[in-house]
Motif scaffolding. Structure first.
Motif, PDB file in Angstrom:
ATOM      1  N   ILE A 408      49.485 -58.571  74.522  1.00  0.00           N
ATOM      2  CA  ILE A 408      48.989 -57.735  73.427  1.00  0.00           C
ATOM      3  C   ILE A 408      48.382 -58.620  72.340  1.00  0.00           C
ATOM      4  CG2 ILE A 408      50.503 -55.749  73.746  1.00  0.00           C
ATOM      5  CD1 ILE A 408      52.402 -57.029  71.667  1.00  0.00           C
ATOM      6  N   VAL A 409      47.489 -58.023  71.540  1.00  0.00           N
ATOM      7  CA  VAL A 409      46.887 -58.725  70.399  1.00  0.00           C
ATOM      8  C   VAL A 409      46.962 -57.801  69.183  1.00  0.00           C
ATOM      9  CG1 VAL A 409      45.311 -60.194  71.724  1.00  0.00           C
ATOM     10  CG2 VAL A 409      44.587 -57.895  71.078  1.00  0.00           C
ATOM     11  N   PRO A 410      46.892 -58.359  67.968  1.00  0.00           N
ATOM     12  CA  PRO A 410      46.925 -57.502  66.776  1.00  0.00           C
ATOM     13  C   PRO A 410      45.643 -56.689  66.643  1.00  0.00           C
ATOM     14  CG  PRO A 410      46.558 -59.796  66.156  1.00  0.00           C
ATOM     15  CD  PRO A 410      46.862 -59.791  67.615  1.00  0.00           C
ATOM     16  N   GLY A 411      45.756 -55.468  66.138  1.00  0.00           N
ATOM     17  CA  GLY A 411      44.590 -54.622  65.918  1.00  0.00           C
ATOM     18  C   GLY A 411      44.116 -54.746  64.483  1.00  0.00           C
ATOM     19  N   GLY A 412      43.466 -53.683  63.974  1.00  0.00           N
ATOM     20  CA  GLY A 412      43.019 -53.675  62.585  1.00  0.00           C
ATOM     21  C   GLY A 412      41.980 -54.723  62.259  1.00  0.00           C
ATOM     22  N   GLY A 413      41.218 -55.173  63.264  1.00  0.00           N
ATOM     23  CA  GLY A 413      40.178 -56.177  63.032  1.00  0.00           C
ATOM     24  C   GLY A 413      40.701 -57.596  62.978  1.00  0.00           C
ATOM     25  N   ALA A 414      42.019 -57.780  63.151  1.00  0.00           N
ATOM     26  CA  ALA A 414      42.612 -59.128  63.040  1.00  0.00           C
ATOM     27  C   ALA A 414      42.142 -60.041  64.163  1.00  0.00           C
ATOM     28  CB  ALA A 414      44.139 -59.022  63.058  1.00  0.00           C
TER      29      ALA A 414
END
Length: 557
Positions: A408-414
């Protein structure tokens, strides 16, 4: 075109064919791609706007789902269609992130337009983009974190991230819970990890009630009713026969004629047919079945006998329903009635016919560890039900991807901003003009975070500067909380996405952009339009587009 003998022209292409060459062809395709990107850019993120699409017959679709918008749009330009294929590929491969992929492809082409204006050759641009895309995959892998199938909290956060921003967001709790339960139920362990067989999850829709009335069935919902009103509506401890042959008297292969000389012979013939059908039902009862799903037809007489014996039967079930019923109940589909035995029967705690919004449906519930299940999505209107279905399917897809990839990776443009910064650093180590293309690639990636900020009403420049400073301080998971208009740690906020959504968006967007950039000649044949009355109908419109434009290349796009 001279042929060297008298310089007589050789007609290679018909006069009605439209041809665009060199810079003109590239600009036409890039403009078309930008139109498509701009059409969905404002829908990106939780604060994105919706689009209302009105079909040619007046049907209305309201959504902010990228692939739905692009499928419903009437597109003619070939360059635009290539960008739409990016959304379709993204949808087929990972089931979400379609808007991200399309906006990224359009921004890559926008950046390429500036490079072309500066005299950079298309092959140098495509080479730089390919190098950057390859590095992007490595960087994304490095920044990803592991996730386990038993981590229900994180899986639910992934589902919620997918649903956030869609019209079904007010019911985000029930929908994300259903998505996680469904995927975990059908997931199968393999030597290389888990495989989420999301094809075994069906989302059935029925208007009425509210989205909160949606539910998961530990088995199957079949949109059919009993074949005979005398059959029981409810059977507990069901033993289910799955039959893929008609429960009818077989017709003879050749045309035949039977002559009867008196009524007794006719009665004997009818009695014989009835006896055959009675034997069929007897075999079902002998095997111990009290529920029958038949893929073919069931004779009226056979229906009567089954009703007498208390068997609930459904006829003309779809082959996909039959296969999934087998996976849900553990039964075997039988193609020959003589082979039916108790070992072939599926099991379910309850089989019941229920009326949902005026339609009868058969519920096969309480199956023991079913590997195919149904979710019944409800909603007050057709539009709400459709949006709930789309939200559920996206959530199911992303949870399935997370379980399969385990990353998984962080969302919100991070992750986009972190990737853009890493690609910019990489550009410094690339020699020659390709470095310009690599830096343009980084700008296109960063534009996704910028679009997210713009759609949330945040100042894009201040927001990007603030985010960059956080990431430079090793805060790689910092992104945009669009509701509070603040920069926060997305991992701790629970805004999480599967790695494959990002990697697929990068690869498919880059491939489409490089393909379009390399096109320097567009030859559009005249497209003949069929008149309303058919070919050659009197009063039919001449072939081609309006105003004499060949149908292949609309001038406006």
């Amino acid at each position: 075109m001279p042929n060297g003998q008298g310089n007589q022209p050789v007609i290679v292409i018909p006069e009605d064919t439209e041809r665009r060459k060199g810079k003109d062809a590239q600009e036409s395709n890039i403009r078309a791609a930008k139109v498509i990107g701009d059409a969905v850019r404002s829908t990106l993120g939780p604060r994105g706007m919706d689009k209302m699409l009105v079909g040619s017959i007046g049907d209305v679709v309201i959504t902010n789902d990228g692939v739905t918008i692009l499928k419903e749009m009437d597109i003619e330009h070939p360059g635009a269609e290539m960008v739409i294929e990016v959304a379709e590929t993204q949808e087929d491969e990972v089931g979400d992130g379609t808007t991200t992929a399309v906006v990224f492809a359009a921004d890559l082409l926008d950046e390429a337009s500036d490079l072309l204006d500066r005299g950079i050759h298309p092959t140098i641009i495509t080479s730089g983009y390919s190098m950057a895309a390859e590095k992007a995959q490595e960087f994304l892998e490095d920044m990803a974190e592991d996730i386990d199938i038993d981590d229900e909290e994180k899986l639910e956060q992934i589902a919620k991230t997918s649903i956030t921003g869609k019209k079904a967001e007010s019911n985000i709790g029930i929908l994300s819970d259903l998505a996680v339960k469904a995927v975990r139920q059908v997931a199968e362990e393999t030597p290389g990890g888990y495989r989420a067989r999301i094809g075994n999850i069906d989302v059935e829709t029925k208007e009425g009630g509210s989205v909160d009335d949606s539910s998961m069935v530990d088995g199957r919902v079949v949109d059919k009713d009993r074949v005979h009103p005398g059959m029981p509506k409810r059977i507990e401890e069901a033993k289910i026969a799955l039959i893929n042959t008609a429960m009818e008297i077989k017709e003879t292969e050749a045309d035949s004629e039977i002559s009867v000389s008196d009524p007794e012979q006719l009665q004997q013939f009818l009695d014989h047919e009835e006896e055959e059908l009675r034997e069929m039902v007897g075999k079902i009862k002998e095997a111990g079945a009290n529920v029958v799903f038949c893929q073919k037809g069931i004779d009226d007489v056979a229906q009567h006998f089954m009703a007498q014996k208390g068997i609930l039967a459904v006829r003309r079930a779809k082959s996909s329903d039959m296969e999934k019923l087998a996976r849900a109940t553990g039964g075997t589909i039988v193609t020959n009635m003589d082979d039916l035995s108790s070992n072939d029967l599926g099991k379910a705690g309850l089989v019941e016919e229920r009326k949902i919004s005026g339609d009868e449906m058969i519920f096969v519930e309480d199956c023991e560890n079913p590997k195919a299940i149904s979710i019944l999505a409800r909603g007050g209107t057709e539009h709400i039900v459709d949006e709930a279905e789309r939200s559920l399917e996206d959530a199911i897809n992303v949870v399935g991807e997370a379980i399969q990839s385990g990353k998984i990776v962080p969302g919100g443009g991070a992750s986009e901003l972190e990737l853009a910064m890493k690609i910019s650093e990489y550009a410094d180590s690339v020699g020659g003009k390709e470095a310009l293309a690599v830096r343009s690639f980084a700008n296109a990636v960063e534009s996704l975070t910028r679009a997210l900020a713009e759609n949330a009403g945040m100042d894009p420049i201040d927001t990007i500067v603030n985010l960059r400073s956080k990431h430079e301080e090793n805060g790689k998971s910092f992104g945009l909380d669009v509701y509070d208009s603040e920069v926060k740690d997305m991992m701790s906020e629970g805004v999480i996405e599967p790695l494959t959504i990002k990697t697929q968006a990068v690869s498919s967007g880059t491939e489409a952009a490089t393909m379009i950039i390399r096109v320097d000649d567009v030859i559009a044949a005249e497209q003949e339009e069929m008149p309303a009355g058919g070919a050659g109908a009197p009063g039919g419109a001449p072939p081609g587009g309006p105003g004499g434009m060949p149908g292949g290349m609309p001038g406006g796009m």
